[in-house]
Scaffold this active site. Structure first.
Site, short mmCIF file in Angstrom:
data_model
loop_
_atom_site.label_atom_id
_atom_site.label_comp_id
_atom_site.label_asym_id
_atom_site.label_seq_id
_atom_site.Cartn_x
_atom_site.Cartn_y
_atom_site.Cartn_z
N LEU A 93 0.83 -1.20 0.00
CA LEU A 93 0.00 0.00 0.00
C LEU A 93 0.87 1.26 0.00
O LEU A 93 0.58 2.23 -0.70
CB LEU A 93 -0.95 -0.02 1.19
CG LEU A 93 -1.95 -1.18 1.17
CD1 LEU A 93 -2.66 -1.30 2.51
CD2 LEU A 93 -2.94 -1.03 0.03
N TYR A 94 1.95 1.23 0.78
CA TYR A 94 2.91 2.34 0.76
C TYR A 94 3.54 2.45 -0.63
O TYR A 94 3.59 3.53 -1.21
CB TYR A 94 4.00 2.12 1.81
CG TYR A 94 5.12 3.11 1.72
CD1 TYR A 94 4.99 4.37 2.27
CD2 TYR A 94 6.31 2.79 1.06
CE1 TYR A 94 6.02 5.30 2.17
CE2 TYR A 94 7.33 3.71 0.95
CZ TYR A 94 7.18 4.95 1.52
OH TYR A 94 8.19 5.87 1.40
N ASN A 95 4.01 1.33 -1.15
CA ASN A 95 4.64 1.32 -2.48
C ASN A 95 3.71 1.90 -3.54
O ASN A 95 4.13 2.72 -4.37
CB ASN A 95 5.03 -0.11 -2.88
CG ASN A 95 5.99 -0.76 -1.91
OD1 ASN A 95 6.54 -0.13 -1.03
ND2 ASN A 95 6.17 -2.06 -2.07
N SER A 97 1.22 3.97 -3.16
CA SER A 97 1.01 5.41 -2.98
C SER A 97 2.19 6.20 -3.54
O SER A 97 2.02 7.29 -4.08
CB SER A 97 0.79 5.75 -1.50
OG SER A 97 1.96 5.61 -0.73
#
Length: 160
Positions: A93-95, A97
């Site tokens: 999810l970080y990646n 974003s």
């Protein structure tokens, strides 16, 4: 409105939003937290300030992450929590974003904005505060921390 009113003349907007959490957290508007914080917030701010950016010929700096290289964006689930794909060890999810940040910067560039994307690298901050490392993580990562981790100030110098 506050920025436009009190700080309307600026040379640079630095979009340095970034967080990484575990689990299903959302913004008050119901977006998955990584998407909302790391992408939608800076996206909205930049677009709200676009008149000032153009008037001042200001630079936009998007602080992203090399982790965008591990990302894929599924527009069917955009802004929603999804479980980590099998075999994925990083925070997808970080990646994702951060890949959104790159696409946004690319579009700004197409529209004539002086935009730059950077990855400050690993910095010693409380960024990973949501993670609960095991004792062996400290042993495994201590060489990385000692030799490669930048201070927050060093990471900031890279951005500016």
């Amino acid at each position: 409105a506050e920025i436009k009113k009190n700080h309307g003349n600026f040379d640079c907007l630095i979009n340095n939003a970034g967080l990484a959490v575990l689990g299903n957290e959302t913004t008050k508007d119901g977006f998955e937290l990584h998407t909302g914080t790391n992408h939608l917030g800076p996206f909205l701010l930049t677009n709200l300030l676009m008149d000032n950016i153009k008037q001042n010929n200001a630079r936009v700096v998007v602080v992203s992450s090399k982790m965008h290289e591990r990302a894929t964006i599924d527009f069917e689930t955009f802004g929603k929590f999804t479980e980590k794909p099998n075999g994925e060890r990083s925070n997808h999810l970080y990646n994702n974003s951060k890949l959104m940040n790159f696409y946004f910067a690319k579009e700004l560039y197409k529209r004539g904005v002086d935009v730059h994307v950077c990855c400050p690298g690993l910095c010693k901050t409380n960024f990973f505060r949501a993670y609960e490392p095991k004792f062996y993580h400290y042993i495994l990562f201590s060489p990385v921390i000692l030799f490669y981790l930048r201070s927050a100030e060093q990471g900031n110098v890279l951005i500016n």
